[in-house]
Enzyme design. Sequence first.
Site, PDB file in Angstrom:
ATOM      1  N   HIS A 367      46.209  57.192  49.053  1.00  0.00           N
ATOM      2  CA  HIS A 367      46.092  55.780  49.697  1.00  0.00           C
ATOM      3  C   HIS A 367      47.140  55.620  50.810  1.00  0.00           C
ATOM      4  O   HIS A 367      47.373  54.452  51.281  1.00  0.00           O
ATOM      5  CB  HIS A 367      46.435  54.881  48.660  1.00  0.00           C
ATOM      6  CG  HIS A 367      45.254  54.851  47.639  1.00  0.00           C
ATOM      7  ND1 HIS A 367      44.103  53.831  47.827  1.00  0.00           N
ATOM      8  CD2 HIS A 367      45.076  55.222  46.377  1.00  0.00           C
ATOM      9  CE1 HIS A 367      43.268  54.090  46.920  1.00  0.00           C
ATOM     10  NE2 HIS A 367      43.804  54.871  45.822  1.00  0.00           N
ATOM     11  N   LYS A 558      49.253  39.431  53.524  1.00  0.00           N
ATOM     12  CA  LYS A 558      49.452  40.885  52.678  1.00  0.00           C
ATOM     13  C   LYS A 558      50.820  41.070  52.512  1.00  0.00           C
ATOM     14  O   LYS A 558      51.608  40.500  52.822  1.00  0.00           O
ATOM     15  CB  LYS A 558      48.892  41.921  53.914  1.00  0.00           C
ATOM     16  CG  LYS A 558      49.549  41.622  55.199  1.00  0.00           C
ATOM     17  CD  LYS A 558      48.865  42.843  56.234  1.00  0.00           C
ATOM     18  CE  LYS A 558      47.463  42.324  57.031  1.00  0.00           C
ATOM     19  NZ  LYS A 558      46.544  43.100  56.501  1.00  0.00           N
ATOM     20  N   ARG A 559      50.981  42.273  51.986  1.00  0.00           N
ATOM     21  CA  ARG A 559      52.496  42.533  51.751  1.00  0.00           C
ATOM     22  C   ARG A 559      53.243  42.570  53.073  1.00  0.00           C
ATOM     23  O   ARG A 559      52.741  42.959  53.978  1.00  0.00           O
ATOM     24  CB  ARG A 559      52.551  44.022  50.873  1.00  0.00           C
ATOM     25  CG  ARG A 559      52.063  44.234  49.669  1.00  0.00           C
ATOM     26  CD  ARG A 559      53.137  43.106  48.714  1.00  0.00           C
ATOM     27  NE  ARG A 559      54.244  43.774  48.383  1.00  0.00           N
ATOM     28  CZ  ARG A 559      54.915  43.973  47.353  1.00  0.00           C
ATOM     29  NH1 ARG A 559      54.032  44.058  46.344  1.00  0.00           N
ATOM     30  NH2 ARG A 559      56.043  44.482  47.387  1.00  0.00           N
ATOM     31  N   LYS A 564      53.019  46.952  58.995  1.00  0.00           N
ATOM     32  CA  LYS A 564      51.858  45.697  59.081  1.00  0.00           C
ATOM     33  C   LYS A 564      52.175  44.730  60.158  1.00  0.00           C
ATOM     34  O   LYS A 564      51.448  44.041  60.432  1.00  0.00           O
ATOM     35  CB  LYS A 564      51.643  45.069  57.644  1.00  0.00           C
ATOM     36  CG  LYS A 564      51.320  45.986  56.549  1.00  0.00           C
ATOM     37  CD  LYS A 564      51.063  45.352  55.308  1.00  0.00           C
ATOM     38  CE  LYS A 564      50.687  46.067  54.128  1.00  0.00           C
ATOM     39  NZ  LYS A 564      49.148  46.631  53.802  1.00  0.00           N
ATOM     40  N   THR A 666      41.925  46.255  53.151  1.00  0.00           N
ATOM     41  CA  THR A 666      40.787  45.604  52.269  1.00  0.00           C
ATOM     42  C   THR A 666      40.669  44.068  52.561  1.00  0.00           C
ATOM     43  O   THR A 666      39.513  43.574  52.479  1.00  0.00           O
ATOM     44  CB  THR A 666      40.884  46.039  50.874  1.00  0.00           C
ATOM     45  OG1 THR A 666      41.865  45.728  50.408  1.00  0.00           O
ATOM     46  CG2 THR A 666      40.423  47.477  50.584  1.00  0.00           C
ATOM     47  N   LYS A 670      37.359  41.595  53.630  1.00  0.00           N
ATOM     48  CA  LYS A 670      37.093  40.161  52.815  1.00  0.00           C
ATOM     49  C   LYS A 670      37.118  39.120  54.047  1.00  0.00           C
ATOM     50  O   LYS A 670      36.116  38.392  53.833  1.00  0.00           O
ATOM     51  CB  LYS A 670      38.148  39.749  51.980  1.00  0.00           C
ATOM     52  CG  LYS A 670      38.437  40.636  50.723  1.00  0.00           C
ATOM     53  CD  LYS A 670      39.614  40.550  50.100  1.00  0.00           C
ATOM     54  CE  LYS A 670      39.754  41.892  49.120  1.00  0.00           C
ATOM     55  NZ  LYS A 670      41.256  42.126  48.655  1.00  0.00           N
TER      56      LYS A 670
HETATM   57  C1  26V Z   1      54.042  52.544  49.383  1.00  0.00           C
HETATM   58  C2  26V Z   1      55.079  52.886  50.328  1.00  0.00           C
HETATM   59  C3  26V Z   1      56.446  53.462  49.941  1.00  0.00           C
HETATM   60  C4  26V Z   1      57.397  53.870  50.800  1.00  0.00           C
HETATM   61  C5  26V Z   1      57.487  53.190  52.128  1.00  0.00           C
HETATM   62  C6  26V Z   1      56.219  52.674  52.766  1.00  0.00           C
HETATM   63  C7  26V Z   1      54.861  52.490  51.707  1.00  0.00           C
HETATM   64  C8  26V Z   1      53.897  51.896  52.226  1.00  0.00           C
HETATM   65  C9  26V Z   1      52.871  51.683  51.338  1.00  0.00           C
HETATM   66  C10 26V Z   1      53.008  52.168  49.968  1.00  0.00           C
HETATM   67  C11 26V Z   1      51.952  51.948  49.187  1.00  0.00           C
HETATM   68  C12 26V Z   1      50.899  53.093  49.038  1.00  0.00           C
HETATM   69  C13 26V Z   1      49.626  52.896  48.261  1.00  0.00           C
HETATM   70  C14 26V Z   1      48.756  51.771  48.838  1.00  0.00           C
HETATM   71  O1  26V Z   1      48.913  50.552  48.238  1.00  0.00           O
HETATM   72  N1  26V Z   1      48.046  51.924  49.804  1.00  0.00           N
HETATM   73  C15 26V Z   1      46.891  51.050  50.269  1.00  0.00           C
HETATM   74  O2  26V Z   1      45.878  51.184  49.464  1.00  0.00           O
HETATM   75  C16 26V Z   1      44.865  50.239  49.801  1.00  0.00           C
HETATM   76  C17 26V Z   1      43.691  50.765  49.084  1.00  0.00           C
HETATM   77  O3  26V Z   1      43.196  52.052  49.380  1.00  0.00           O
HETATM   78  C18 26V Z   1      44.516  50.469  51.348  1.00  0.00           C
HETATM   79  O4  26V Z   1      43.427  49.657  51.665  1.00  0.00           O
HETATM   80  C19 26V Z   1      45.840  50.300  52.300  1.00  0.00           C
HETATM   81  O5  26V Z   1      45.741  50.446  53.611  1.00  0.00           O
HETATM   82  C20 26V Z   1      46.982  51.121  51.692  1.00  0.00           C
HETATM   83  O6  26V Z   1      48.337  50.725  52.450  1.00  0.00           O
END
Ligand code: 26V
Length: 825
Positions: A367, A558-559, A564, A666, A670
């Site tokens: 992801h 969003k976060r 982003k 996602t 929506k």
């Molecule tokens: C974790 C981290 C940790 C280190 C710094 C940057 C960073 C950025 C994102 C994450 C989360 C990773 C997992 C996640 O939530 N990915 C999201 O998954 C969604 C479902 O597939 C997708 O739509 C999003 O684009 C994606 O960011």
Amino acid sequence: MTETASEARPTSAAESKDLVETLKAEIVRKLTYSLGKNPSVAQPHDWVTAVILAVRDHVVDVWQRSTHESYQTGRKRVYYLSLEFLIGRSLADALNNLGLTGPVAQAMADLGVDLGAIETIEPDAALGNGGLGRLAACYLEAMASTGVPALGYGIRYDHGLFKQRIDGGRQVEVPEDWLSFRNPWEFERRESAYQIGFGGSVVATEKPGEVTWNPEEAVFAVAYDTPIVGWRGRDATTLRLWRARAMHPLSLDAFNQGDLVGAVAERNRAEAISKVLYPNDSTPAGQELRLRQEFFFTSASLQDLVRRHYRQFGKFDNLPDKVAIQLNDTHPALAVAEMMRLLIDERGLSWEDAWTITSGTISYTNHTLLPEALETWPVALMERLLPRHMQIIFGINARFLDGVRRSAGGEGVDLASISLIDESHGRRVRMAHLAFVGSHTVNGVSALHSRLMQETVFAPLHAVFPDRITNVTNGITPRRWLFSANHGLTKLLTEVCGNGLTDDIEQIDRLAAHADDPGMQERLIAIRRDNKLKLAKVIRQETGVVVDPAALFDVQIKRIHEYKRQLLNILETIALYDAIRSEPYRDWAPRVKIFAGKAASNYGTAKAIINLINDVATVVNNDITTRDRLKVVFIPNYNVSAAEIIIPAADVSEQISTAGLEASGTGNMKFALNGALTIGTMDGANIEISERVGLDNIVIFGMSAAEVEAAKRNPRPTGEVIATTPHLEGVLDAVAGGAYSPGDRNRYAGLVDGLRANDWFMVLNDFESYRLAQRRIDGLWANQPEWWRMSIANTAHCGWFSADRAIREYAQRIWRVPAGFAAKG
Ligand code: 26V
């Protein structure tokens, strides 16, 4: 098939009266006998609980039948392992899927209670951070709706994602407590408890080559089951969440010696595992407790499914034919080693047989490609906490590297790059490599993301296994995100596209024929206006700011993350504010800039961005010159329920990540399905949205992923970018100089210095392109027939982004399990 709940829905007025009477009786019974409350003294909270308990009975009917059926027929089952499930509220969804929304509302009205007014008492189950967790929730519901037998496995956190308060413009985290009124949806399964070991040593047994692991510590994993009902109540899936319990809740030795703290120390240590969700999206915490969580739920889930399988079939060689295990990111990647351990150490299989079964059963979804987000664990920590698993991982690695070395062309392969162990950063286990090597299929979540997986992070592994990486573009459940969240639009759509739409969302494309119809446009305008009025009310309650529903609602929710680029949005907002002030008599399109989202508590830059948005809001919203044209609001405590109100009210959807960094997104789907126009970069699923709605129905700007890559390799001096970008210098100087933080002029000096030093996320580089794209939006808004033509095209062409389509792709191409229901219901 037997008649199911919603298919049995009344057809005549008399029947529907009967149903309402039955529901009334059921609700009052729950209130009386399960809650011990008389209707005359029941509080709103009691009523909600009673309704949930009554509705849960209907869900259970479906659930038991479908679980029984899939067991009887020995069908292959999907096990979705995810550290996060971002469920939100469940009542409205369950009622909607059972076809009971109207009858239950009527029953409650007869009892003197307004269902709509009390539904909001149900807490949001926020067992997730963002997209990854919400995707897991959409997929459980979509598997129930498409008839894929499935179980979701996760952790029953006592405390989900923190609540966000905004205090003086700054984020304050408040603990979340969703279980404080108990959880009426769940069933505790004391009988389904497994021992999960940690630490200790591995010793040889008398049989040559055989070892046993003697953990030094063990905790119980206790199951809690929640049924998730699918569309029309035809099927249900199970969400099984594990809670950690101590094996010995009290140490009597310590207690008898008067050491009261020591007496409960073991219990506290054990139960810490399921205490709280890691807000894990700034940097992976890298903490032991997190690793304990990961192993805890992975081991409990595998023990559970292995036991169930053996009970049913009495053998393991057919496991890949009966079980598909999907790893939602690397958080459950230890499944590869744990499955090997269970099969070899506990069930006596050979390494080779165990490996065939393990890798034939597991598949993995990635992801994110952000290198800092890829999980690795120090070998030393793994050896201490999971000594047997570390041995197994070394065993997998040795055989894997050996096999590659011996294969044709193997001498040329850079083994360090494919090794499961990263030797360059003090020996760490690469969890993505472990998941990759232990899976038969690995997928990305959008076409671009899957291609970038092959070309970047997984390029060396992709060269060894060229057929392993595939793509399944994410999807969202239309039940929650359209039918439940947007009643007005759903009513119109079923009228125009036919009732079959609710069974097959892709029939939504029939709306396209009406894109230029002024009558249709008028109706859509009225629906949007209603949704905006509702949102305006929330904004007023939450922020005190009054917004005009006639204005363009421009939304980024969003976060909060640098990639982003909420910062790009707010900087452009400042440029717009300046422009309006310098030409106050131009007919600017009135806009409301709406932001919401949480920042990880340890992510300083993200928190500074929230602060800046709020500070800009204060200045702009109090300026008389821009009063009717520009408002800025930050809605606190973004969650699933907030999204359900905000999305149907949006005119513009901000999807403006640095290209190449948003795996899919996602929210973008929506918004588009609900008819918002996207302003976005060519990133993640935005690309596929643009292909489906057409480039003339989306506003694309900015650098492509390839251009971002090139610019990172060969950066342009930021001074030069700023000097050649109109308005940018002024905006940056104003922010850095304290124009928006008059009480603390240095507040944003660091934020702006950071940008000037290194524009890693291309905020400066993309600024002008974004600004011009926003002015294109103004032009479109001024031409309302054109705007609504575009809006209709978005709704009409986004049915493909349904989670049902995504689940069917997983089912066919990855899990090899037939979906029970065809596209049409
Ligand atoms: C974790 C981290 C940790 C280190 C710094 C940057 C960073 C950025 C994102 C994450 C989360 C990773 C997992 C996640 O939530 N990915 C999201 O998954 C969604 C479902 O597939 C997708 O739509 C999003 O684009 C994606 O960011």
